[in-house]
Design an enzyme around this catalytic site. Structure first.
Site, mmCIF file in Angstrom:
data_model
loop_
_atom_site.group_PDB
_atom_site.id
_atom_site.type_symbol
_atom_site.label_atom_id
_atom_site.label_comp_id
_atom_site.label_asym_id
_atom_site.label_seq_id
_atom_site.Cartn_x
_atom_site.Cartn_y
_atom_site.Cartn_z
ATOM 1 C CE LYS A 203 -0.945 4.104 -9.874
ATOM 2 N NZ LYS A 203 -1.480 3.827 -8.532
ATOM 3 C CE LYS A 255 -0.371 0.257 -11.611
ATOM 4 N NZ LYS A 255 -0.924 0.107 -10.252
#
Length: 330
Positions: A203, A255
């Site tokens: 992330k 992500k």
């Protein structure tokens, strides 16, 4: 026309001649089951609240969230990932609504699970940023820094209340060291070995989260660069991947999706567990804004971006277009 030698001897264009031909030889296919719908539910509202930075996306009421979940089932997508937005004044330094059984996320999990049962995977964001008054993903120490180990204690409690509320899958997204192992242990301690853990493994500290912060009413002060990954790094994501797998992750995720397709491909080539990617708010809003200006073909752009993510190796894609894209695919 004069021909020179035997060229062109190979004609790849033969395999592009008609829509049926192109469909038959397609190397990458999208299917509704690939998609997971992120959805926001806001406490204390009686009508859905439009999110200005994400045209077409709303903060749901409890009732409209249940309707959205039923539409997701009808569209044939696999899951819904829930994010809760507490009422003003309920956020605090510890993110108490995140562990309150009557907090909005837990209430919404019960609502949706009661509505759809096992026909849709009910997934929960496991993070404190929506519930803290400072907007960070963890507990702060006396100097205002995110305290990793104190945050893990909060995550363990969150995992347990989310499982009790009906989550099939929990998604620890705060990028704390050791979060997957702690969450797995916490679930196992209450006999919830059946609840899966989707690790937000890579992330990145991205500029593309901007619209999401409106969506969850973020109170963020500062930035998250001390715990989310540096966009410049690849090997770091592979180290995070190895740790998450060792700690018991059932699925892993990259992500954002679009700006990190190289990371997604590396992860997908490395693991033997399902790989997901999150097409985040900024990716969504860019397409919507350009389409509103008439600069791009919206529907083609949606499917092209999703195909690119799938082609890079994502087994599942979290996208705000999940239901719409599923309907496009027929």
């Amino acid at each position: 026309m004069t021909k020179y030698g035997s060229f062109p001897g190979s004609r790849p264009r033969r395999l592009r001649t008609t829509p049926v031909m192109r469909r038959m030889v397609a190397e990458t296919r999208l299917h509704p089951a690939d998609f997971i719908l992120p959805a926001f539910v806001r406490e204390g509202v009686t009508e859905p609240v439009p999110i200005a930075a994400m045209p077409g996306v709303v903060q749901h009421t409890r009732d409209t969230l249940k309707k959205a979940a039923l539409e997701a089932v009808e569209a044939g997508i696999s899951g819904i990932m829930l994010f809760g937005v507490p009422e003003e004044g309920k956020k605090d330094a510890l993110g108490t609504p995140g562990t309150d059984p009557d907090g909005i996320l837990q209430v919404a999990l019960r609502d949706v699970r009661a509505e759809v049962g096992d026909d849709l995977l009910v997934m929960s964001d496991l993070c404190l940023d929506e519930t803290t008054d400072h907007g960070h993903c963890g507990v702060l120490d006396a100097e205002g820094r995110v305290d990793n180990d104190a945050t893990l204690e909060r995550y363990a409690e969150m995992a347990q209340v989310q499982a009790d509320a009906g989550a099939h899958v929990v998604g620890p997204s705060g990028m704390m060291d050791g979060q997957i192992g702690v969450v797995r242990d916490a679930l196992d301690q209450i006999g919830r070995e059946d609840v899966a853990v989707l690790a937000y493994t890579a992330k990145y500290a991205s500029a593309f989260y901007g619209p999401f912060r409106e969506a969850v009413g973020s109170s963020l002060q500062g930035d998250r660069k001390t715990y989310q990954q540096d966009p410049a790094n690849v090997r770091e994501s592979l180290r995070e991947l190895a740790l998450d797998l060792e700690e018991g992750a059932d699925m892993v995720m990259v992500k954002p999706a679009g700006p990190y397709l190289d990371i997604l491909a590396r992860v997908a080539d490395t693991v033997d567990v399902p790989v997901a990617a999150y097409q985040i708010s900024g990716e969504y809003s860019m397409v919507e804004a350009a389409a509103e200006k008439g600069w791009i073909d919206r529907d083609r752009a949606i499917l092209e971006t999703l195909t690119g993510i799938r082609r890079a190796g994502a087994r599942n894609i979290l996208t705000y277009w999940a239901v719409e894209a599923a309907r496009m695919l027929g």
